[in-house]
Design a protein around this motif. Structure first.
Motif, PDB file in Angstrom:
ATOM      1  N   ALA A  32       0.846  -1.205   0.000  1.00 26.49           N
ATOM      2  CA  ALA A  32       0.000   0.000   0.000  1.00 26.49           C
ATOM      3  C   ALA A  32       0.875   1.246   0.000  1.00 26.49           C
ATOM      4  O   ALA A  32       0.960   1.978   0.991  1.00 26.49           O
ATOM      5  N   LEU A  33       1.519   1.484  -1.113  1.00 27.86           N
ATOM      6  CA  LEU A  33       2.501   2.571  -1.204  1.00 27.86           C
ATOM      7  C   LEU A  33       1.929   3.835  -1.842  1.00 27.86           C
ATOM      8  O   LEU A  33       2.413   4.941  -1.560  1.00 27.86           O
ATOM      9  N   ILE A  34       0.924   3.708  -2.689  1.00 26.72           N
ATOM     10  CA  ILE A  34       0.490   4.830  -3.514  1.00 26.72           C
ATOM     11  C   ILE A  34      -0.495   5.754  -2.805  1.00 26.72           C
ATOM     12  O   ILE A  34      -0.275   6.966  -2.706  1.00 26.72           O
ATOM     13  N   HIS A  35      -1.592   5.183  -2.325  1.00 32.08           N
ATOM     14  CA  HIS A  35      -2.670   6.025  -1.805  1.00 32.08           C
ATOM     15  C   HIS A  35      -2.215   6.983  -0.697  1.00 32.08           C
ATOM     16  O   HIS A  35      -2.593   8.159  -0.712  1.00 32.08           O
ATOM     17  N   PRO A  36      -1.406   6.560   0.276  1.00 32.25           N
ATOM     18  CA  PRO A  36      -0.977   7.504   1.319  1.00 32.25           C
ATOM     19  C   PRO A  36      -0.142   8.665   0.785  1.00 32.25           C
ATOM     20  O   PRO A  36      -0.041   9.708   1.436  1.00 32.25           O
ATOM     21  N   PHE A  37       0.460   8.481  -0.395  1.00 29.71           N
ATOM     22  CA  PHE A  37       1.297   9.529  -0.969  1.00 29.71           C
ATOM     23  C   PHE A  37       0.591  10.259  -2.111  1.00 29.71           C
ATOM     24  O   PHE A  37       1.225  10.947  -2.906  1.00 29.71           O
ATOM     25  N   MET A  38      -0.720  10.119  -2.186  1.00 21.80           N
ATOM     26  CA  MET A  38      -1.505  10.772  -3.232  1.00 21.80           C
ATOM     27  C   MET A  38      -1.348  12.294  -3.158  1.00 21.80           C
ATOM     28  O   MET A  38      -1.234  12.976  -4.185  1.00 21.80           O
ATOM     29  N   THR A  39      -1.345  12.832  -1.951  1.00 24.45           N
ATOM     30  CA  THR A  39      -1.198  14.283  -1.776  1.00 24.45           C
ATOM     31  C   THR A  39       0.116  14.775  -2.371  1.00 24.45           C
ATOM     32  O   THR A  39       0.157  15.770  -3.110  1.00 24.45           O
ATOM     33  N   LEU A  40       1.211  14.080  -2.059  1.00 23.10           N
ATOM     34  CA  LEU A  40       2.520  14.499  -2.560  1.00 23.10           C
ATOM     35  C   LEU A  40       2.661  14.218  -4.060  1.00 23.10           C
ATOM     36  O   LEU A  40       3.381  14.942  -4.758  1.00 23.10           O
ATOM     37  N   ALA A 160       7.984   3.269   1.015  1.00 27.79           N
ATOM     38  CA  ALA A 160       7.439   4.316   0.152  1.00 27.79           C
ATOM     39  C   ALA A 160       8.124   5.658   0.384  1.00 27.79           C
ATOM     40  O   ALA A 160       8.357   6.418  -0.559  1.00 27.79           O
ATOM     41  N   GLY A 161       8.436   5.974   1.643  1.00 25.12           N
ATOM     42  CA  GLY A 161       9.056   7.258   1.953  1.00 25.12           C
ATOM     43  C   GLY A 161      10.376   7.460   1.233  1.00 25.12           C
ATOM     44  O   GLY A 161      10.745   8.586   0.894  1.00 25.12           O
ATOM     45  N   TYR A 162      11.093   6.358   0.976  1.00 26.47           N
ATOM     46  CA  TYR A 162      12.394   6.461   0.332  1.00 26.47           C
ATOM     47  C   TYR A 162      12.350   6.166  -1.172  1.00 26.47           C
ATOM     48  O   TYR A 162      13.267   6.525  -1.906  1.00 26.47           O
ATOM     49  N   LEU A 163      11.259   5.532  -1.636  1.00 22.58           N
ATOM     50  CA  LEU A 163      11.118   5.292  -3.079  1.00 22.58           C
ATOM     51  C   LEU A 163      10.504   6.477  -3.799  1.00 22.58           C
ATOM     52  O   LEU A 163      10.707   6.640  -5.010  1.00 22.58           O
ATOM     53  N   PHE A 164       9.759   7.311  -3.075  1.00 20.03           N
ATOM     54  CA  PHE A 164       8.949   8.350  -3.701  1.00 20.03           C
ATOM     55  C   PHE A 164       9.763   9.291  -4.577  1.00 20.03           C
ATOM     56  O   PHE A 164       9.339   9.632  -5.684  1.00 20.03           O
ATOM     57  N   GLU A 165      10.919   9.715  -4.119  1.00 24.20           N
ATOM     58  CA  GLU A 165      11.687  10.721  -4.862  1.00 24.20           C
ATOM     59  C   GLU A 165      12.309  10.171  -6.142  1.00 24.20           C
ATOM     60  O   GLU A 165      12.210  10.780  -7.193  1.00 24.20           O
ATOM     61  N   ASN A 166      12.942   9.011  -6.070  1.00 27.09           N
ATOM     62  CA  ASN A 166      13.764   8.550  -7.194  1.00 27.09           C
ATOM     63  C   ASN A 166      13.304   7.252  -7.851  1.00 27.09           C
ATOM     64  O   ASN A 166      13.768   6.928  -8.951  1.00 27.09           O
ATOM     65  N   HIS A 250       1.948  19.850   5.836  1.00 26.42           N
ATOM     66  CA  HIS A 250       2.477  20.585   6.989  1.00 26.42           C
ATOM     67  C   HIS A 250       3.937  20.199   7.235  1.00 26.42           C
ATOM     68  O   HIS A 250       4.785  21.058   7.504  1.00 26.42           O
ATOM     69  N   ALA A 251       4.241  18.890   7.127  1.00 20.40           N
ATOM     70  CA  ALA A 251       5.614  18.427   7.319  1.00 20.40           C
ATOM     71  C   ALA A 251       6.544  19.023   6.262  1.00 20.40           C
ATOM     72  O   ALA A 251       7.657  19.463   6.565  1.00 20.40           O
ATOM     73  N   GLU A 252       6.076  19.065   5.012  1.00 25.71           N
ATOM     74  CA  GLU A 252       6.881  19.648   3.930  1.00 25.71           C
ATOM     75  C   GLU A 252       7.056  21.139   4.142  1.00 25.71           C
ATOM     76  O   GLU A 252       8.124  21.705   3.858  1.00 25.71           O
ATOM     77  N   GLY A 253       6.006  21.802   4.666  1.00 31.29           N
ATOM     78  CA  GLY A 253       6.108  23.236   4.930  1.00 31.29           C
ATOM     79  C   GLY A 253       7.095  23.551   6.040  1.00 31.29           C
ATOM     80  O   GLY A 253       7.808  24.561   5.983  1.00 31.29           O
ATOM     81  N   CYS A 254       7.154  22.704   7.035  1.00 30.13           N
ATOM     82  CA  CYS A 254       8.080  22.920   8.156  1.00 30.13           C
ATOM     83  C   CYS A 254       9.504  22.489   7.817  1.00 30.13           C
ATOM     84  O   CYS A 254      10.470  23.099   8.277  1.00 30.13           O
ATOM     85  N   PHE A 255       9.624  21.428   7.006  1.00 28.65           N
ATOM     86  CA  PHE A 255      10.945  20.871   6.699  1.00 28.65           C
ATOM     87  C   PHE A 255      11.051  20.644   5.183  1.00 28.65           C
ATOM     88  O   PHE A 255      10.888  19.514   4.698  1.00 28.65           O
ATOM     89  N   PRO A 256      11.260  21.714   4.413  1.00 27.01           N
ATOM     90  CA  PRO A 256      11.285  21.631   2.946  1.00 27.01           C
ATOM     91  C   PRO A 256      12.262  20.567   2.443  1.00 27.01           C
ATOM     92  O   PRO A 256      13.398  20.479   2.901  1.00 27.01           O
ATOM     93  N   GLY A 257      11.781  19.751   1.501  1.00 26.08           N
ATOM     94  CA  GLY A 257      12.611  18.704   0.925  1.00 26.08           C
ATOM     95  C   GLY A 257      12.658  17.433   1.738  1.00 26.08           C
ATOM     96  O   GLY A 257      13.166  16.414   1.269  1.00 26.08           O
ATOM     97  N   GLU A 258      12.124  17.467   2.963  1.00 25.31           N
ATOM     98  CA  GLU A 258      12.157  16.292   3.834  1.00 25.31           C
ATOM     99  C   GLU A 258      10.763  15.793   4.175  1.00 25.31           C
ATOM    100  O   GLU A 258      10.604  14.854   4.953  1.00 25.31           O
ATOM    101  N   ARG A 314       9.373  18.459  15.077  1.00 25.16           N
ATOM    102  CA  ARG A 314       9.380  17.034  14.738  1.00 25.16           C
ATOM    103  C   ARG A 314       8.783  16.207  15.879  1.00 25.16           C
ATOM    104  O   ARG A 314       8.021  15.264  15.653  1.00 25.16           O
ATOM    105  N   THR A 315       9.158  16.577  17.104  1.00 21.81           N
ATOM    106  CA  THR A 315       8.627  15.865  18.270  1.00 21.81           C
ATOM    107  C   THR A 315       7.110  15.975  18.327  1.00 21.81           C
ATOM    108  O   THR A 315       6.415  14.999  18.654  1.00 21.81           O
ATOM    109  N   ALA A 316       6.579  17.155  17.989  1.00 23.99           N
ATOM    110  CA  ALA A 316       5.125  17.356  18.015  1.00 23.99           C
ATOM    111  C   ALA A 316       4.428  16.467  16.985  1.00 23.99           C
ATOM    112  O   ALA A 316       3.356  15.909  17.259  1.00 23.99           O
ATOM    113  N   PHE A 317       5.035  16.302  15.808  1.00 21.36           N
ATOM    114  CA  PHE A 317       4.442  15.442  14.787  1.00 21.36           C
ATOM    115  C   PHE A 317       4.351  13.993  15.285  1.00 21.36           C
ATOM    116  O   PHE A 317       3.328  13.330  15.101  1.00 21.36           O
TER     117      PHE A 317
END
Length: 424
Positions: A32-40, A160-166, A250-258, A314-317
């Motif tokens: 289940a790699l795709i649906h959770p990353f639909m937003t990105l 999925a978190g590490y496959l998404f970019e490349n 929100h995570a991308e907004g707080c930590f661009p590129g990560e 990060r701790t709050a997330f």
């Protein structure tokens, strides 16, 4: 050892098919790699705005509703297994076709078609589990399915978190292959369960589960607490939609590129928490009613999602994810057992579709409404809006719980009076 035995007790003594279904869900969830990353996918890969992203994420969820309604009807009419295998196979093929496409709206439309097919197959899973269990086993059975799914999901989100970019296309390949594996397990190892459902009717002690020939609308009218319950649960799902939609942005907004990597870790943390804590919470709250547990889940949703309206480290997330995940567990292991305990055995497929359409509308409409709020007011105001919604929904669930409790006490008093009546 006594503690471990106590934690495992809810999962013992069920038919072997229940464990096969749970294992199938686990394998399927590993892909289940795709649906959770639909937003990105929509925002990063295709370049849509927050409002546009919210619209397409919501639309993907909305089409699941009528598909589920169709699937519920087909499931009760033709059988759970046939419908599940046919339409999940089409969806798996759709994911495999996406491996040859570049990120584009064509890919999005194909994903939406896959969602439609999974929507048709969805009610068959819940109906099949209900067919194979007695009422006292259902909490354990649905909990086991939920546990298995999230165990697989924990693995999937790290990948999925590490496959998404490349290695984006590899995500579709994995999703398709694991779906095929899950389908093959059902095909070879699970019998058609609608026959079990029909044969059990004479053995059902709870009159609410006795098979009937009435329409689903008539059944709902005779059980008004179910549509009211679904409307209140709408609020829960509306706020929970912030998890796959708002948190990655929100995570991308707080930590661009990560943001993608952080969201992948949060997804894995969410799933690991589910795996570890589901047996614990199931054991701790087993004496509480289904509605009471869902009410407690609403309180945890309020705290968990509300936290991000004030703190965005990060701790709050991770803290937020921990808290709302505990609420997610209480809601997830209680919702379908409550619904099935009030559903005729002949209507399980349709009920597994109709009420989730109402509840799932909250999940579908959440991004569509929250996207413009985000574009106009920013993250904090959006989280404050979500908090207000869940507070109202939690209060509504408490009122339903009090109503059901009063009805139960009234029935007990009436039964006692009948037993004490000298005439009887």
């Amino acid at each position: 050892m006594n503690l471990i035995t106590k934690l495992l007790n809810p999962y013992r003594g069920m038919r072997k098919e229940i464990y096969i279904i749970a294992l199938s869900k686990t394998i399927n969830a590993m892909g289940a790699l795709i649906h959770p990353f639909m937003t990105l996918l929509l925002s990063r890969k295709i370049g849509l705005s927050g409002a546009e992203t919210g619209f397409y994420v919501s639309l993907t969820g909305i089409i699941y509703g009528p598909a589920s309604l169709l699937g519920g009807k087909l499931s009760d009419q033709f059988g759970r297994k046939k419908i599940l295998i046919i339409f999940e196979s089409i969806a798996a093929l759709g994911y495999l076709l996406c491996t040859g496409l570049q990120p584009s709206m064509t890919m999005v439309y194909l994903i939406m078609l896959n969602s439609f097919c999974f929507g048709i197959a969805g009610p068959s899973h819940d109906a099949m589990t209900a067919d194979l269990t007695r009422s006292e086993q259902r909490e354990g059975a649905y909990s086991l399915n939920y546990l298995g799914f999230n165990f697989g999901f924990a693995i999937a989100q790290v990948i999925a978190g590490y496959l998404f970019e490349n290695y984006f296309h590899l995500m579709f390949l994995i999703d398709g292959i694991t779906a095929v594996c899950g389908i093959l397990m059902i095909f070879f190892l699970i019998p058609e369960t609608i026959n079990i459902s029909h044969n059990e009717e004479s053995q059902i002690s709870d009159r609410l589960e006795t098979g009937e020939t009435k329409s689903i609308l008539r059944v709902l009218m005779e059980r008004p607490v179910l549509p009211v319950f679904a409307l209140v649960a709408f609020g829960y799902r509306f706020v929970y939609s912030c998890w796959p939609f708002l948190i990655p942005l929100h995570a991308e907004g707080c930590f661009p590129g990560e943001g993608a990597a952080l969201f992948g870790l949060l997804g894995s943390f969410n799933a690991v928490t589910v795996v570890v804590m589901t047996p614990v919470l199931t054991s701790i709250f087993h004496k509480k009613s289904h509605l009471r547990r869902i009410f407690y889940g609403g309180i945890l949703f309020t705290i968990g999602f509300g936290l991000l309206g004030f703190i965005d480290t990060r701790t709050a997330f991770f803290t937020s994810t921990l808290i709302f995940t505990l609420g997610e567990i209480l809601e997830a292991v209680s919702l379908m057992p409550f619904i099935m305990s009030m559903t005729p055995s002949t209507h399980r497929g349709r009920m597994s579709a109709v009420l989730p359409i109402i509840m799932g509308s909250g999940y579908a409409l959440g991004p569509m409404i929250m996207g413009p709020v985000l574009d106009h007011s920013g993250f904090k105001a959006t989280w404050h809006t979500a908090t207000l919604v869940i507070v109202c929904a939690t209060a509504g669930m408490k009122l339903i719980d009090l109503f059901q409790e009063s009805r139960l006490k009234k029935r007990e008093i009436e039964a006692e009076e009948i037993n004490n009546d000298p005439v009887c």
